[in-house]
Design an enzyme around this catalytic site. Structure first.
Site, PDB file in Angstrom:
ATOM      1  N   ARG A   1      -0.037 -14.691   0.099  1.00  0.00           N
ATOM      2  CA  ARG A   1      -1.104 -14.166   0.965  1.00  0.00           C
ATOM      3  C   ARG A   1      -2.347 -15.039   0.892  1.00  0.00           C
ATOM      4  O   ARG A   1      -3.087 -15.157   1.857  1.00  0.00           O
ATOM      5  CB  ARG A   1      -1.437 -12.732   0.519  1.00  0.00           C
ATOM      6  N   TYR A   2      -2.614 -15.619  -0.279  1.00  0.00           N
ATOM      7  CA  TYR A   2      -3.800 -16.449  -0.500  1.00  0.00           C
ATOM      8  C   TYR A   2      -3.334 -17.849  -0.882  1.00  0.00           C
ATOM      9  O   TYR A   2      -2.286 -17.995  -1.535  1.00  0.00           O
ATOM     10  CB  TYR A   2      -4.655 -15.877  -1.639  1.00  0.00           C
TER      11      TYR A   2
ATOM     12  N   ARG B   1      -2.412 -18.615  -4.874  1.00  0.00           N
ATOM     13  CA  ARG B   1      -1.574 -17.774  -5.735  1.00  0.00           C
ATOM     14  C   ARG B   1      -0.451 -17.103  -4.959  1.00  0.00           C
ATOM     15  O   ARG B   1      -0.579 -16.890  -3.746  1.00  0.00           O
ATOM     16  CB  ARG B   1      -2.409 -16.710  -6.454  1.00  0.00           C
TER      17      ARG B   1
ATOM     18  N   CYS C   1      11.590  -0.033 -11.869  1.00  0.00           N
ATOM     19  CA  CYS C   1      10.416   0.337 -12.672  1.00  0.00           C
ATOM     20  C   CYS C   1      10.869   1.302 -13.769  1.00  0.00           C
ATOM     21  O   CYS C   1      11.863   2.012 -13.601  1.00  0.00           O
ATOM     22  CB  CYS C   1       9.375   1.054 -11.814  1.00  0.00           C
TER      23      CYS C   1
ATOM     24  N   CYS D   1       6.128   6.023  -9.662  1.00  0.00           N
ATOM     25  CA  CYS D   1       4.873   6.727  -9.414  1.00  0.00           C
ATOM     26  C   CYS D   1       4.940   7.353  -8.030  1.00  0.00           C
ATOM     27  O   CYS D   1       5.332   6.689  -7.064  1.00  0.00           O
ATOM     28  CB  CYS D   1       3.715   5.745  -9.502  1.00  0.00           C
TER      29      CYS D   1
ATOM     30  N   CYS E   1       3.148   5.377  -5.239  1.00  0.00           N
ATOM     31  CA  CYS E   1       3.369   3.920  -5.231  1.00  0.00           C
ATOM     32  C   CYS E   1       3.227   3.316  -3.828  1.00  0.00           C
ATOM     33  O   CYS E   1       3.799   3.821  -2.870  1.00  0.00           O
ATOM     34  CB  CYS E   1       4.763   3.618  -5.769  1.00  0.00           C
TER      35      CYS E   1
ATOM     36  N   ARG F   1       4.488   0.538  -2.937  1.00  0.00           N
ATOM     37  CA  ARG F   1       5.748  -0.117  -2.554  1.00  0.00           C
ATOM     38  C   ARG F   1       6.916   0.864  -2.668  1.00  0.00           C
ATOM     39  O   ARG F   1       8.042   0.469  -2.910  1.00  0.00           O
ATOM     40  CB  ARG F   1       6.014  -1.345  -3.435  1.00  0.00           C
TER      41      ARG F   1
ATOM     42  N   ASP G   1      -3.548   3.450  -1.325  1.00  0.00           N
ATOM     43  CA  ASP G   1      -3.057   2.865  -0.076  1.00  0.00           C
ATOM     44  C   ASP G   1      -2.387   3.925   0.791  1.00  0.00           C
ATOM     45  O   ASP G   1      -2.066   5.025   0.329  1.00  0.00           O
ATOM     46  CB  ASP G   1      -2.061   1.747  -0.393  1.00  0.00           C
TER      47      ASP G   1
ATOM     48  N   ASP H   1      -7.077  -2.568  -0.432  1.00  0.00           N
ATOM     49  CA  ASP H   1      -6.207  -3.485   0.300  1.00  0.00           C
ATOM     50  C   ASP H   1      -6.292  -3.110   1.768  1.00  0.00           C
ATOM     51  O   ASP H   1      -5.910  -1.992   2.145  1.00  0.00           O
ATOM     52  CB  ASP H   1      -4.764  -3.372  -0.206  1.00  0.00           C
TER      53      ASP H   1
ATOM     54  N   LYS I   1      -7.305  -8.021  -0.104  1.00  0.00           N
ATOM     55  CA  LYS I   1      -8.045  -7.059  -0.934  1.00  0.00           C
ATOM     56  C   LYS I   1      -9.544  -7.342  -0.806  1.00  0.00           C
ATOM     57  O   LYS I   1      -9.944  -8.499  -0.863  1.00  0.00           O
ATOM     58  CB  LYS I   1      -7.597  -7.311  -2.381  1.00  0.00           C
TER      59      LYS I   1
END
Ligand code: SF4
Length: 344
Positions: free
Chosen positions: A94-95, A98, A107, A111, A114, A116, A275, A312, A319
């Site tokens: 995205r950047y 990185r 996981c 959660c 979450c 995702r 989100d 985000d 972000k």
């Protein structure tokens, strides 16, 4: 505390009923949720849950509810727009400087909020050896990439051997300076942070572990010891938390959480605004309410304990900090909201 602390992770509605964390009458609803979203609660987290208290902040994070079956019009399967920035399987770019590398979508806990949640789960895609090599070749071919962030899923569910191989492979890419791992494992499954895992994280690069936790009660003695093993091995740790309705949406709870991080030598880093993930409306609060909480934190905690409150932008635009501004009408506001003139 659960009636009987389970010895293995709870992974289905039947497991939750057997552990006393759900009633048999709730089975049909929970089966409907489980058909869409993964469930897992480690023994360490299950043991913290007060049975029969739906407001328990640990239960709210990990126990499925019927609220997840309702998707509001503004919610999206990919709320932060990973897909539009994914040039190759398992990698998000995205950047310029990185990339996010997602070797697994599993996981230790799932959660309920979450971002995702449509991707993660035991059946979610994981990179095979050839796909991982292709992702690393992508990084190797782009000198502008200075940082690799291992995420997922939770990368620390992989074996120490696999993590060690990935870290060692990144170690050979000269232009990468920083490796970051985003994980809940040190607190939710502390036994995984053993000598082999600590050794696997040994690299010439600057490697950071970013710990996700949302409530001070997650810091059990075993979890604190796992963090101490990482920090004691010279691995700097940072925090990330999500601001969640009914979990940590009051200033005293946030203060206790941030103090818990600091006491474990973990520098508070990010406080995420929740989100627009499907079925998570019950966790969301407004940005103005979040700003009010962050402003109050400034009056109660030193700068060392202050996280950056970030959002985000939906759709993959990245972000941005959304914390309150303190400059107003030619003056500055103190944490209590009083305006003071400044002469410059
Ligand atoms: S550990 Fe992270 S990726 Fe996994 S379910 Fe929780 S928030 Fe999602």
């Amino acid at each position: 505390m659960t009636a009987h602390a389970p010895r293995r992770s709870l992974r289905s509605p039947a497991d939750l009923v057997a552990a006393g964390l759900a009633t048999p009458q709730a089975r049909d609803t929970l089966d409907a949720v489980a058909a869409h979203y993964a469930i897992a609660i480690t023994p360490e987290m299950a043991e913290l849950i007060a049975p029969g208290d739906p407001g328990d902040p640990i239960a709210r994070q990990f126990l499925p509810t019927d609220a997840e079956l309702v998707t509001t019009p503004d919610e999206r399967a990919d709320p932060i727009g990973d897909a539009r920035h994914s040039p190759i399987k398992g990698l998000v770019h995205r950047y310029p400087d990185r990339v996010l590398l997602k070797p697994t979508h599993a996981c230790p806990v799932y959660c309920r909020f979450c971002f995702r949640r449509e991707m993660v789960g035991p059946g979610g895609e994981a990179l095979d050896a050839a796909e991982l090599a292709a992702a690393l070749d992508y990084v190797r071919a782009r000198p502008a990439i200075r940082e690799v962030i291992l995420s997922g899923g939770d990368p620390l569910v992989l074996s120490a051997r696999r993590i060690g191989e990935i870290v060692a492979a990144i170690d050979t890419i000269e232009h990468v300076d920083v490796v970051r791992l985003h994980s809940r494992v040190p607190l939710v499954d502390p036994g995984r942070i053993d000598d082999a895992m600590v050794a696997a994280l040994n690299t010439r690069k600057a490697l950071f572990v970013v710990l996700h936790a949302n409530h001070a009660r997650e810091f059990t003695p075993a979890g604190r010891a796992a963090c101490a093993r990482l920090v004691g091995a010279g691995i700097p740790m940072l925090s990330q938390s999500v601001l969640l309705r009914g979990v940590n949406d009051d200033v005293a709870t946030l203060e206790a959480l941030l103090r818990s991080f600091l006491a474990c030598r973990i520098k508070p880093y990010y406080l995420h605004h929740p989100d627009l993930a499907p079925g998570t409306a019950g966790f969301r609060l407004g940005i103005e309410e979040g700003q009010r909480l962050v402003r109050q934190l400034r009056g109660r905690l030193s700068g060392l304990a202050q996280p950056l409150y970030v959002l985000d932008i939906p759709g993959g635009h990245g972000k941005v900090p959304v914390g309150p501004g303190y400059l107003r009408d030619g003056g500055v506001e103190d944490p209590g909201g009083t305006l003071h003139e400044i002469d410059r």
